[in-house]
Design an enzyme around this catalytic site. Structure first.
Site, short mmCIF file in Angstrom:
data_model
loop_
_atom_site.label_atom_id
_atom_site.label_comp_id
_atom_site.label_asym_id
_atom_site.label_seq_id
_atom_site.Cartn_x
_atom_site.Cartn_y
_atom_site.Cartn_z
N ARG A 12 0.86 -1.18 0.00
CA ARG A 12 0.00 0.00 0.00
C ARG A 12 0.89 1.23 0.00
NH1 ARG A 12 -2.73 -1.33 3.90
NH2 ARG A 12 -4.67 -1.99 2.92
N ASP A 54 11.55 9.95 -10.31
CA ASP A 54 11.56 9.50 -8.91
C ASP A 54 12.33 8.20 -8.77
OD1 ASP A 54 11.02 9.84 -6.23
OD2 ASP A 54 9.12 8.76 -6.31
#
Length: 652
Positions: free
Chosen positions: A19, A143
């Site tokens: 998650r 990123d």
């Protein structure tokens, strides 16, 4: 079984794998192909936010455009519709991805602290290989960090989360700007921290930070907050990795420190060069950054005064020598000239320079007159040189100083708009020319004129050579082929097979290609998408009610339908349906039936004629008289009159 969650009618959602800040990733199963997959679902509490929906869709589009062994593949995307208790609907986008077994580099760093040098270089080389491919496709990751890189059990490197810059189970602080993720603080390039345009070299800086952490167990900069770390990226120089790990060789130190340069023009300009130098450092080979320094340049505005000063000194020496020659003997003049480095004048003949002066008063006037002419010429030339040098010196003092030059940034293999932004930010003017290229995506810069690293100045015009995409190709004929073979033909023609749809066909078996869109033979740009229309193995029944029997069967059995015709009859009103006309068909018009099915048609016939015709009366009359009278007479004497015999019977 009722608890099974199926997306798009084929993807079964299973156990939760992780998650993140905006999404959940589940293990899944593609029930159609029977393979394991990973399903990334936007968190339900963010499903109403259009910006998060756009991010997930952008991730799907970016990653789906990349097909590389070191990039996690994206198979499909779609939306799941959730029904709320109040009756509303929420559309939750999802991405179907390659299921990768292994661990992220973040997990390995947590368990091992730092990696061996060879293992760290292998991981970084895999990341750079993926970046080299994505940058050529015009996609910047933005990123790169340990949480976004996985290592499989077979030691393969997999880079994930392209285009969205969010990671699973990665709690690192994330820098945001206007609700858009722009990078993670520990791996943020200086230009990202300054809010400037991000390009491929920003990914290389982040990859260098990643390698630094793999080698040392810590990022290049550590601070109390993301802002503090970002400030260090902009202002402070990092330590060499060998400061924190003695096993790091000097060559890798040099590679990393070059890759961590603050100005992107001073670091590696493409991932391929970075990767090549990293592997060369590991193998002890020469590096590209070890070449001669080409930064030294001569600026005319700064260098001009030096020749003028030297010229003035030389002219002063010449003036001194002239004075000596006017007041001393020729031999003395020669000594002075040799001492001052000034040669004999053009007016001195060899005899004058070499013949000593006699002690007497018998000097010849003609020689004296000839020497005087030489002096006049020399003084005239000297005056011109002095005035010219003085004028040039004054001009250089008054001329506006030209700004110092700088190396032209390497903006190849990135989007043209992004390249323009970079160059205009350096106060350069930009022109653009188009060139077809089958290997470079449309809108990507192929080259620049002048070439990268050339010394340029503010206001110079830079020409961008931009790819207009591949040359046009002809759509191949795939009609009648299987879907698999049709897709292969399209790929061989430098085209992309798009979506499939189905249509009716009287003869082509189910699953084969009916036609393509665009159609075969049409000219399109290479790399264009071609959709396929497949046969569903069925035919729509035509309407033949009201047609004559022969014509109705002809329609059904024609090449347009190729159905069988069966005929039955029915008595019908001639006023409503003339004899021989179809009054009914077994399958209604427009219904779909399997190919070559039989359709029964009912044809009208007239009613039969009445059976009581005049020809039957003579036959019926004689049969009734003889059978009735003789039978009834003997049985009913009371009703039958005796024959008139004149009384003879009484007598008897």
């Amino acid at each position: 079984m009722s608890d099974r969650r199926i997306l798009a009618g084929r993807y079964e959602v299973r156990a939760l794998l992780g998650r993140g800040g905006m999404a959940e990733v589940h293990e899944g199963l593609d029930t159609r192909l029977g393979r394991s997959i990973a399903i990334k679902l936007l968190r339900s509490d963010l499903a109403r936010d259009p910006s998060f929906q756009a991010r997930l869709r952008r991730e799907a589009q970016s990653a789906a455009a990349l097909n590389h062994p070191s990039i996690v593949a994206v198979y499909d995307s779609g939306e799941e519709v959730l029904h709320e208790s109040g009756g509303g609907e929420v559309h939750v986008p999802f991405i179907v991805m390659e299921y990768v077994r292994g661990h992220t580099l973040r997990d390995l760093l947590k368990s091992e602290g730092q990696l061996p040098v060879d293992q760290a270089v292998h991981a970084a080389a895999g990341v750079l290989s993926a970046l080299q491919y994505s940058h050529r496709a015009g996609i910047v990751h933005r990123d790169i960090k340990p949480g976004n890189v996985m290592i499989t059990p077979s030691d393969d490197v997999k880079v994930m989360d392209f285009g969205i810059a969010r990671a699973l189970a990665d709690t690192s602080a994330t820098m945001t700007q206007t609700s858009a993720v722009v990078g993670t603080a520990q791996y943020l390039s200086p230009e990202q921290a300054r809010g400037e345009v991000v390009d491929a070299r920003s990914d290389l800086y982040s990859a260098a930070c990643l390698l630094f952490e793999l080698l040392t167990g810590r990022p290049p900069f550590v601070g109390d907050s993301p802002v503090a770390v970002a400030y260090q990226h902009v202002r402070e120089e990092p330590d060499a990795p060998s400061v924190h790990n003695d096993d790091v060789p000097p060559a890798i130190d040099r590679v990393l420190m070059h890759a961590l340069a603050k100005e992107r023009g001073d670091r590696y300009q493409d991932a391929g060069t970075f990767r090549a130098d990293l592997l060369a450092a590991q193998g002890g080979r020469p590096l590209s950054i070890d070449g001669p320094d080409d930064d030294s340049t001569t600026v005319m505005g700064a260098a001009a005064p030096a020749p003028t000063e030297a010229m003035t000194q030389a002219m002063g020496a010449q003036t001194a020598a002239t004075t000596v020659q006017q007041t001393h003997t020729p031999s003395h003049r020669a000594d002075v000239a040799e001492a001052t480095g000034v040669a004999a004048f053009a007016g001195d003949s060899p005899s004058t320079a070499e013949t000593p002066v006699s002690d007497g008063d018998d000097e010849e006037p003609p020689k004296k007159h000839k020497s005087a002419k030489g002096w006049i010429w020399f003084l005239s030339i000297l005056l011109v040189l002095v005035l010219g040098g003085l004028g040039y010196y004054v001009y250089t003092l008054q001329k506006p100083e030209q700004p110092p030059g700088f190396k032209l940034d390497n903006v190849t293999n990135i989007d043209a708009d992004q390249a323009k932004s970079i160059l205009t930010g350096r106060h350069l003017k930009v022109k653009e020319t188009k060139k077809k290229d089958k290997s470079v995506p449309k809108g990507t810069v192929i080259a620049t004129k002048p070439k990268p690293k050339t010394i340029v100045h503010r206001g110079d015009v830079i020409t961008l050579v931009v790819s207009s995409g591949p040359k046009s190709v002809t759509v191949p004929d795939v009609d009648g082929q299987t879907e698999t073979y049709a897709r292969q033909l399209l790929e061989q023609s430098n085209l992309v097979a798009g979506s499939d749809s189905e249509d009716y066909s009287p003869s082509l078996e189910k699953g084969k290609v009916l036609r393509s869109n665009p159609r075969a033979g049409k000219k399109v740009d290479g790399g264009s998408t071609v959709d396929l229309v497949l046969s569903n193995g069925q035919v729509r029944v035509p309407g033949v009610v009201g047609e004559k029997k022969k014509h109705a069967c002809h329609i059904l059995e024609s090449s347009d339908y190729q159905l069988s015709c069966d005929v039955t009859t029915r008595v019908s009103d001639p006023d409503k349906y003339p004899a021989g006309t179809v009054v009914k068909q077994s399958t209604s018009q427009g219904e779909a039936v399997p190919q070559h099915s039989t359709i029964t048609i009912t044809v009208a016939v007239p009613p039969e004629k009445p059976t009581n015709s005049p020809t039957n009366s003579p036959t019926e009359s004689p049969t009734e008289s003889p059978t009735t009278s003789p039978t009834e007479s003997p049985t009913d004497p009371a009703t039958t009159s005796p024959p008139d015999d004149g009384g003879k019977g009484d007598g008897e």
